[in-house]
Every structure is written in structure tokens, then in C-alpha cells.
Motif scaffolding. Structure first.
Motif, PDB file in Angstrom:
ATOM      1  N   GLU A 274       0.852  -1.186   0.000  1.00  0.00           N
ATOM      2  CA  GLU A 274       0.000   0.000   0.000  1.00  0.00           C
ATOM      3  C   GLU A 274       0.881   1.227   0.000  1.00  0.00           C
ATOM      4  O   GLU A 274       2.083   1.151   0.273  1.00  0.00           O
ATOM      5  CB  GLU A 274      -0.933   0.017   1.220  1.00  0.00           C
ATOM      6  N   THR A 275       0.290   2.366  -0.326  1.00  0.00           N
ATOM      7  CA  THR A 275       1.007   3.630  -0.224  1.00  0.00           C
ATOM      8  C   THR A 275       0.099   4.647   0.447  1.00  0.00           C
ATOM      9  O   THR A 275      -1.120   4.457   0.527  1.00  0.00           O
ATOM     10  CB  THR A 275       1.504   4.129  -1.597  1.00  0.00           C
ATOM     11  N   HIS A 276       0.698   5.721   0.947  1.00  0.00           N
ATOM     12  CA  HIS A 276      -0.034   6.731   1.710  1.00  0.00           C
ATOM     13  C   HIS A 276       0.429   8.118   1.294  1.00  0.00           C
ATOM     14  O   HIS A 276       1.624   8.353   1.081  1.00  0.00           O
ATOM     15  CB  HIS A 276       0.206   6.560   3.213  1.00  0.00           C
ATOM     16  N   LEU A 277      -0.522   9.055   1.208  1.00  0.00           N
ATOM     17  CA  LEU A 277      -0.208  10.440   0.851  1.00  0.00           C
ATOM     18  C   LEU A 277       0.108  11.232   2.125  1.00  0.00           C
ATOM     19  O   LEU A 277      -0.512  12.247   2.420  1.00  0.00           O
ATOM     20  CB  LEU A 277      -1.393  11.067   0.105  1.00  0.00           C
ATOM     21  N   ARG A 278       1.091  10.766   2.848  1.00  0.00           N
ATOM     22  CA  ARG A 278       1.461  11.376   4.130  1.00  0.00           C
ATOM     23  C   ARG A 278       2.787  10.781   4.572  1.00  0.00           C
ATOM     24  O   ARG A 278       3.225   9.738   4.060  1.00  0.00           O
ATOM     25  CB  ARG A 278       0.404  11.087   5.191  1.00  0.00           C
ATOM     26  N   PRO A 279       3.434  11.405   5.570  1.00  0.00           N
ATOM     27  CA  PRO A 279       4.626  10.775   6.140  1.00  0.00           C
ATOM     28  C   PRO A 279       4.265   9.495   6.878  1.00  0.00           C
ATOM     29  O   PRO A 279       3.123   9.288   7.289  1.00  0.00           O
ATOM     30  CB  PRO A 279       5.161  11.839   7.120  1.00  0.00           C
ATOM     31  N   ALA A 280       5.250   8.649   7.071  1.00  0.00           N
ATOM     32  CA  ALA A 280       5.050   7.389   7.783  1.00  0.00           C
ATOM     33  C   ALA A 280       4.662   7.632   9.228  1.00  0.00           C
ATOM     34  O   ALA A 280       4.971   8.666   9.819  1.00  0.00           O
ATOM     35  CB  ALA A 280       6.333   6.572   7.734  1.00  0.00           C
ATOM     36  N   GLY A 281       3.989   6.652   9.807  1.00  0.00           N
ATOM     37  CA  GLY A 281       3.804   6.616  11.248  1.00  0.00           C
ATOM     38  C   GLY A 281       4.952   5.838  11.866  1.00  0.00           C
ATOM     39  O   GLY A 281       6.010   5.657  11.261  1.00  0.00           O
ATOM     40  N   GLY A 282       4.716   5.327  13.071  1.00  0.00           N
ATOM     41  CA  GLY A 282       5.717   4.484  13.711  1.00  0.00           C
ATOM     42  C   GLY A 282       7.030   5.173  13.997  1.00  0.00           C
ATOM     43  O   GLY A 282       8.071   4.521  14.089  1.00  0.00           O
ATOM     44  N   TRP A 283       7.011   6.499  14.115  1.00  0.00           N
ATOM     45  CA  TRP A 283       8.210   7.283  14.425  1.00  0.00           C
ATOM     46  C   TRP A 283       9.277   7.210  13.328  1.00  0.00           C
ATOM     47  O   TRP A 283      10.431   7.582  13.553  1.00  0.00           O
ATOM     48  CB  TRP A 283       8.798   6.882  15.782  1.00  0.00           C
ATOM     49  N   ILE A 284       8.921   6.726  12.136  1.00  0.00           N
ATOM     50  CA  ILE A 284       9.908   6.620  11.061  1.00  0.00           C
ATOM     51  C   ILE A 284      10.503   7.979  10.690  1.00  0.00           C
ATOM     52  O   ILE A 284      11.717   8.070  10.445  1.00  0.00           O
ATOM     53  CB  ILE A 284       9.292   5.893   9.847  1.00  0.00           C
ATOM     54  N   PRO A 285       9.717   9.079  10.619  1.00  0.00           N
ATOM     55  CA  PRO A 285      10.360  10.369  10.326  1.00  0.00           C
ATOM     56  C   PRO A 285      11.477  10.730  11.302  1.00  0.00           C
ATOM     57  O   PRO A 285      12.468  11.366  10.907  1.00  0.00           O
ATOM     58  CB  PRO A 285       9.197  11.368  10.396  1.00  0.00           C
ATOM     59  N   LEU A 286      11.351  10.327  12.581  1.00  0.00           N
ATOM     60  CA  LEU A 286      12.433  10.568  13.536  1.00  0.00           C
ATOM     61  C   LEU A 286      13.673   9.760  13.167  1.00  0.00           C
ATOM     62  O   LEU A 286      14.809  10.252  13.280  1.00  0.00           O
ATOM     63  CB  LEU A 286      11.984  10.194  14.946  1.00  0.00           C
ATOM     64  N   LEU A 287      13.481   8.531  12.721  1.00  0.00           N
ATOM     65  CA  LEU A 287      14.620   7.713  12.305  1.00  0.00           C
ATOM     66  C   LEU A 287      15.315   8.324  11.093  1.00  0.00           C
ATOM     67  O   LEU A 287      16.547   8.319  11.007  1.00  0.00           O
ATOM     68  CB  LEU A 287      14.161   6.289  11.981  1.00  0.00           C
ATOM     69  N   VAL A 288      14.528   8.836  10.157  1.00  0.00           N
ATOM     70  CA  VAL A 288      15.097   9.479   8.967  1.00  0.00           C
ATOM     71  C   VAL A 288      15.915  10.707   9.370  1.00  0.00           C
ATOM     72  O   VAL A 288      17.025  10.933   8.867  1.00  0.00           O
ATOM     73  CB  VAL A 288      13.984   9.858   7.972  1.00  0.00           C
ATOM     74  N   ARG A 289      15.391  11.472  10.302  1.00  0.00           N
ATOM     75  CA  ARG A 289      16.123  12.650  10.790  1.00  0.00           C
ATOM     76  C   ARG A 289      17.408  12.242  11.501  1.00  0.00           C
ATOM     77  O   ARG A 289      18.475  12.821  11.270  1.00  0.00           O
ATOM     78  CB  ARG A 289      15.239  13.455  11.737  1.00  0.00           C
ATOM     79  N   ASP A 290      17.323  11.220  12.356  1.00  0.00           N
ATOM     80  CA  ASP A 290      18.494  10.772  13.102  1.00  0.00           C
ATOM     81  C   ASP A 290      19.592  10.257  12.180  1.00  0.00           C
ATOM     82  O   ASP A 290      20.771  10.540  12.370  1.00  0.00           O
ATOM     83  CB  ASP A 290      18.115   9.650  14.080  1.00  0.00           C
ATOM     84  N   ALA A 291      19.191   9.452  11.197  1.00  0.00           N
ATOM     85  CA  ALA A 291      20.180   8.777  10.351  1.00  0.00           C
ATOM     86  C   ALA A 291      20.688   9.644   9.206  1.00  0.00           C
ATOM     87  O   ALA A 291      21.872   9.595   8.868  1.00  0.00           O
ATOM     88  CB  ALA A 291      19.571   7.485   9.795  1.00  0.00           C
ATOM     89  N   LEU A 292      19.805  10.431   8.607  1.00  0.00           N
ATOM     90  CA  LEU A 292      20.156  11.146   7.380  1.00  0.00           C
ATOM     91  C   LEU A 292      20.167  12.656   7.526  1.00  0.00           C
ATOM     92  O   LEU A 292      20.627  13.357   6.620  1.00  0.00           O
ATOM     93  CB  LEU A 292      19.169  10.768   6.261  1.00  0.00           C
ATOM     94  N   GLN A 328      28.413   7.971   8.720  1.00  0.00           N
ATOM     95  CA  GLN A 328      27.072   7.432   8.492  1.00  0.00           C
ATOM     96  C   GLN A 328      26.486   6.957   9.819  1.00  0.00           C
ATOM     97  O   GLN A 328      27.151   6.299  10.605  1.00  0.00           O
ATOM     98  CB  GLN A 328      27.141   6.252   7.525  1.00  0.00           C
ATOM     99  N   LEU A 329      25.241   7.344  10.068  1.00  0.00           N
ATOM    100  CA  LEU A 329      24.526   6.860  11.238  1.00  0.00           C
ATOM    101  C   LEU A 329      23.334   6.029  10.782  1.00  0.00           C
ATOM    102  O   LEU A 329      22.819   6.222   9.675  1.00  0.00           O
ATOM    103  CB  LEU A 329      24.039   8.020  12.106  1.00  0.00           C
ATOM    104  N   CYS A 330      22.926   5.127  11.623  1.00  0.00           N
ATOM    105  CA  CYS A 330      21.712   4.360  11.393  1.00  0.00           C
ATOM    106  C   CYS A 330      20.831   4.493  12.632  1.00  0.00           C
ATOM    107  O   CYS A 330      21.329   4.704  13.739  1.00  0.00           O
ATOM    108  CB  CYS A 330      22.035   2.894  11.129  1.00  0.00           C
ATOM    109  N   ALA A 331      19.536   4.414  12.437  1.00  0.00           N
ATOM    110  CA  ALA A 331      18.590   4.585  13.538  1.00  0.00           C
ATOM    111  C   ALA A 331      17.558   3.469  13.487  1.00  0.00           C
ATOM    112  O   ALA A 331      17.169   3.014  12.404  1.00  0.00           O
ATOM    113  CB  ALA A 331      17.903   5.942  13.442  1.00  0.00           C
ATOM    114  N   ALA A 332      17.130   3.030  14.671  1.00  0.00           N
ATOM    115  CA  ALA A 332      16.174   1.916  14.752  1.00  0.00           C
ATOM    116  C   ALA A 332      15.189   2.151  15.882  1.00  0.00           C
ATOM    117  O   ALA A 332      15.462   2.887  16.834  1.00  0.00           O
ATOM    118  CB  ALA A 332      16.914   0.594  14.965  1.00  0.00           C
ATOM    119  N   ILE A 333      14.041   1.520  15.733  1.00  0.00           N
ATOM    120  CA  ILE A 333      13.014   1.506  16.786  1.00  0.00           C
ATOM    121  C   ILE A 333      12.597   0.062  17.011  1.00  0.00           C
ATOM    122  O   ILE A 333      12.507  -0.727  16.049  1.00  0.00           O
ATOM    123  CB  ILE A 333      11.797   2.365  16.378  1.00  0.00           C
ATOM    124  N   TRP A 334      12.374  -0.284  18.282  1.00  0.00           N
ATOM    125  CA  TRP A 334      11.783  -1.587  18.601  1.00  0.00           C
ATOM    126  C   TRP A 334      10.611  -1.356  19.535  1.00  0.00           C
ATOM    127  O   TRP A 334      10.671  -0.494  20.421  1.00  0.00           O
ATOM    128  CB  TRP A 334      12.794  -2.527  19.248  1.00  0.00           C
TER     129      TRP A 334
END
Length: 432
Positions: A274-292, A328-334
Motif C-alpha cells: 500500500e502507499t499513503h499520501l502522508r509521512p510514515a507513522g511508527g516514528w519513522i520520520p524521527l529515524l530518517v532525521r536521526d540517520a540522514l 554514516q549513522l543508522c537509527a532503529a526503533i523496537w
């Protein structure tokens, strides 16, 4: 004239981001009554209108038209799936920038999405829409086993089941119907492979993949247990996934904004979930900010007020000197999930401080509350807590997040035995 954005629905941080995107930007928000408590800094809106949860589309249109005659809007923004059709209809009625109504339909109706992608030769996933258990049984004969039964219009893995035996159909049907009583249900081919999500930015019909997120999901209901950014992928495979998603977004008519696309890399190549016309949930935008170092919400806000944003992405700066290389940094959520057989009432969560002491962990958020009914893991809404971590590579980041999560324990008791709270329960996030 400074932008005046009509926001239809919620968005939490996005309201403030839009007002900060350029000098003089103003916002008016129209939302459902149930969303009102979730509007950040409501006093900063030029107007804030709360509509009845069951207000008709005509009522929304009439309200927007009246406000437009008093203080014209320059664009409409709507991020929640439940509000996007209203936002698109308002934009169409007022003749201003807004999500395209047909694109909203194609994206939010999973059967229509699959039909469009199949028509253009992009995705051959077998699927059938069904309205009865008997139709679902016939659809299983078409898709084969294993297969997936899910609502056509839902998110957060609500109502999703993987069927490996036809005898599981009736229980899965009841679960899907309970999750989304009004939704059409889909029976679709089970896509065997590795799950990813693709976070992308679009501008004027041009699409750029910002990153590919690695996923960890349970096998029964496909509920996400963790994420990592960026996913660990060979360059050629990442390029193939990016090309597939960019072509799919064009096929669905996506023009502007941030999208979150879930795919599975199969032996036949990438296939859309599926796709969504919005940013991801699940705190993924925070991971993108942290890593990139890329803030997807700020980019979306800037695009909403008609600023060009693609050149702000890494690797897209034309004519600018190359930035200095950085580590390079990587970010994860559990996520801490209910354990099998732990049905009852949440009494307490222990170990949050120990989770925060885990090397690499930067945040823990407690999501469960005393008295919450705890049941089997069946959607993202059953998560009890999340642990966010940063590391020098994907394995280190995931290991830190999982280690932190392992230090948190839930005390769950049968509802009849639940008494006064006697223990430590942290009820808010804590940032190191």
C-alpha cells in the motif's frame, strides 16, 4: 499575498511546521470533533472550526466555501486518510491547490490501487474484493494459500490476517469485520519476501526516494515490531526498489508531498502492499532525521506553501559544492508488544530507566496506560512502549533498540484481580 493554508484534519507537528515554513503564513483548520484535542497550538490558527464527526461532505464544503469568501485560501492540506477525500473535494470546489481527488481514491482504495498498477503492468499481485465469507472462500481458490485477508481501507495492520489454512477463514473474517465494520474486505496473494517501506518526496510530479526503511513484522497479522533506517540493501537492489516506487507513484497520479509506500521484495521483484499520501507513522520520520539529517515534516510543510524542496535532499543539490562527508549513522526503533497469553489489564511497566541506560538508546516512550485492556498482538494500537536507538550501522542500531526493549517488563493481571496501582509506571516519553 502570504500563503493562507486550509488544513483539513489533524497533523500534530505539521500545523506548526507550516506556519514556520515562510514569513506571514497563516492557517485555518477544520477538523472533526474527535481530532480537536490533538491540534497543537490551536490558538495560532486564524480560525479553528470543529465539525461533528458525522458531518456530511456537503457540510464540509459549505463551511469551506463560506470561509473562503471571507478570507481566501491559497491551498488545502489533508494528511489523515479519513480526511483526504474531504480535503480533495474542497480544493476542487474552490479551485485551489489540494490533493487530487482521483489520486486520493486510488491510494486509499487498495483494490483500485491494485487495478491501476496491474493495468499499467507494474504489479501483478492477485486480489479479489469480497463481501461474504462464501465469496472469500472462492477468492482463496483464486489467490491460493497462503493468502491475506484484510480491510480495503485501514491502516496500522488493523484487521489483517495471514491465512495458511482454509479453516482459519471464519476467525480471520470476524477479526477483519470487527476492525473495520463498513469496509470492503480483500483477499490477496501472500507476497513472500522481505518487507520495506519507502519514504519519498514529490514535487511537480517528480519523485525522489529519500530512504528505504527496513521492517520487522510478526508472521500472523503483519504488525510491525521494529524499523531501521536505512535498510541494509545492496545498491542495485535499492535502486530497483526506488525505480519501482517512483513509477508506481506516477501511475497513481501523485504530484506533490511526502509519501510512505510499503512494499515486499519478492522473487518477481518489488510488489506494492500500500502507499499513503502522508509521512510514515511508527516514528519513522524521527529515524530518517536521526540517520540522514532529513526532516520530512519540514520538507512537507515547505512544499505545502509552494516552496521547491527536492534540491534540499542529499545528492540533489545542483550547482552547490558537495557537502563535507560525515560519519554514516543508522537509527532503529523496537516496540514492546503484549506477550502471547498475557490477556488482562495493564497494571505497570517496569524497567524504563534500565532501557534508557542501554548504550545507543536515545528515547523510550511508554504507550500503555494503567487499566488498559491488554490482548493478543493484532495491530499497531496494541503496542505498550517503544525504544529508539542510534548506531554506526544497521545491526548495531537494531541490537541497541532490541536490548533496550528487552529490559522493559509489563505487569498484566486479569481484570477481576486489578487493584490500586502498586509499582512504577512511566506514562510519558523520556529523551536522553
Amino acid at each position: 499575498m502570504p500563503p493562507h493554508i486550509l488544513i483539513v484534519g489533524g497533523g500534530r507537528r505539521l500545523h506548526d511546521e507550516i506556519r514556520a515554513a515562510a514569513a506571514g503564513v497563516r492557517t485555518t483548520t477544520i477538523c472533526r470533533m474527535s481530532v480537536l484535542p490533538k491540534i497543537n497550538n490551536p490558538q495560532r490558527n486564524a480560525r479553528l472550526i470543529a465539525m461533528s464527526n458525522d458531518a456530511t461532505l456537503d457540510e464540509w464544503l459549505a463551511m469551506a466555501e463560506f470561509l473562503h469568501t471571507q478570507d481566501p485560501f491559497t491551498a488545502v492540506a489533508a494528511w489523515s486518510e479519513v480526511d483526504q477525500e474531504k480535503g480533495a473535494a474542497i480544493g476542487e470546489r474552490l479551485g485551489i491547490d489540494a490533493p487530487d481527488r482521483e489520486t486520493v481514491r486510488l491510494v486509499n482504495d487498495k483494490a483500485a490501487m491494485r487495478h491501476r498498477l496491474a493495468l499499467l503492468g507494474l504489479d501483478d499481485t492477485r486480489v479479489r474484493s469480497v463481501s461474504t465469507v462464501e465469496e472469500a472462500r472462492a477468492a482463496v481458490a483464486f489467490t491460493g494459500l497462503p493468502c491475506v485477508l484484510k480491510p480495503d481501507s485501514a491502516s496500522g495492520s488493523r484487521g489483517v490476517s495471514v491465512l495458511r489454512d482454509l479453516g482459519e477463514l471464519e476467525a480471520a473474517w470476524e477479526w477483519a469485520r470487527a476492525a473495520e465494520p463498513e469496509s470492503t474486505l480483500l483477499v490477496e496473494e501472500f507476497l513472500s519476501g522481505t518487507e520495506y517501506s519507502v519514504e519519498a518526496m514529490s514535487e511537480g510530479g517528480a519523485h525522489r526516494v529519500v530512504t528505504i526503511t527496513g521492517k520487522f513484522s510478526d508472521s500472523e497479522h503483519r504488525v510491525e515490531e521494529g524499523h531501521v533506517v536505512p535498510a541494509l540493501l545492496p545498491a542495485a537492489q535499492a535502486a530497483g526498489i526506488a525505480d519501482f516506487v517512483e513509477r508506481a507513484l506516477s501511475a497513481l497520479g501523485v504530484v506533490d508531498g511526502v509519501t510512505h509506500t510499503e512494499i515486499i521484495e519478492t522473487k518477481r521483484g518489488p510488489r506494492m502492499v500500500e502507499t499513503h499520501l502522508r509521512p510514515a507513522g511508527g516514528w519513522i520520520p524521527l529515524l530518517v532525521r536521526d540517520a540522514l539529517g532529513v526532516d520530512l515534516l519540514s520538507l512537507l510543510a515547505a512544499r505545502t506553501v509552494d516552496q521547491s524542496v527536492l534540491q534540499r535532499l542529499p545528492g540533489e543539490r545542483s550547482g552547490d559544492p558537495e557537502p563535507e562527508p560525515k560519519d554514516q549513522l543508522c537509527a532503529a526503533i523496537w516496540f514492546i508488544q503484549p506477550e502471547t497469553g498475557s490477556e488482562g489489564e495493564l497494571l505497570s511497566l517496569f524497567g524504563v530507566e534500565h532501557a534508557l541506560d542501554t548504550p545507543g538508546v536515545v528515547e523510550v516512550q511508554v504507550l500503555g496506560r494503567p487499566g488498559d485492556r491488554i490482548g493478543t498482538l493484532r495491530s499497531s494500537g496494541t503496542r505498550l512502549a517503544m525504544v529508539r536507538a542510534i548506531g554506526p550501522d544497521q545491526d548495531s542500531a537494531v541490537a541497541a533498540a532490541r536490548e533496550g526493549a528487552s529490559r522493559i517488563r509489563a505487569v498484566v493481571v486479569p481484570p477481576a484481580e486489578a487493584g490500586p496501582l502498586d509499582g512504577e509506571l512511566l506514562t510519558g516519553g523520556k529523551l536522553r
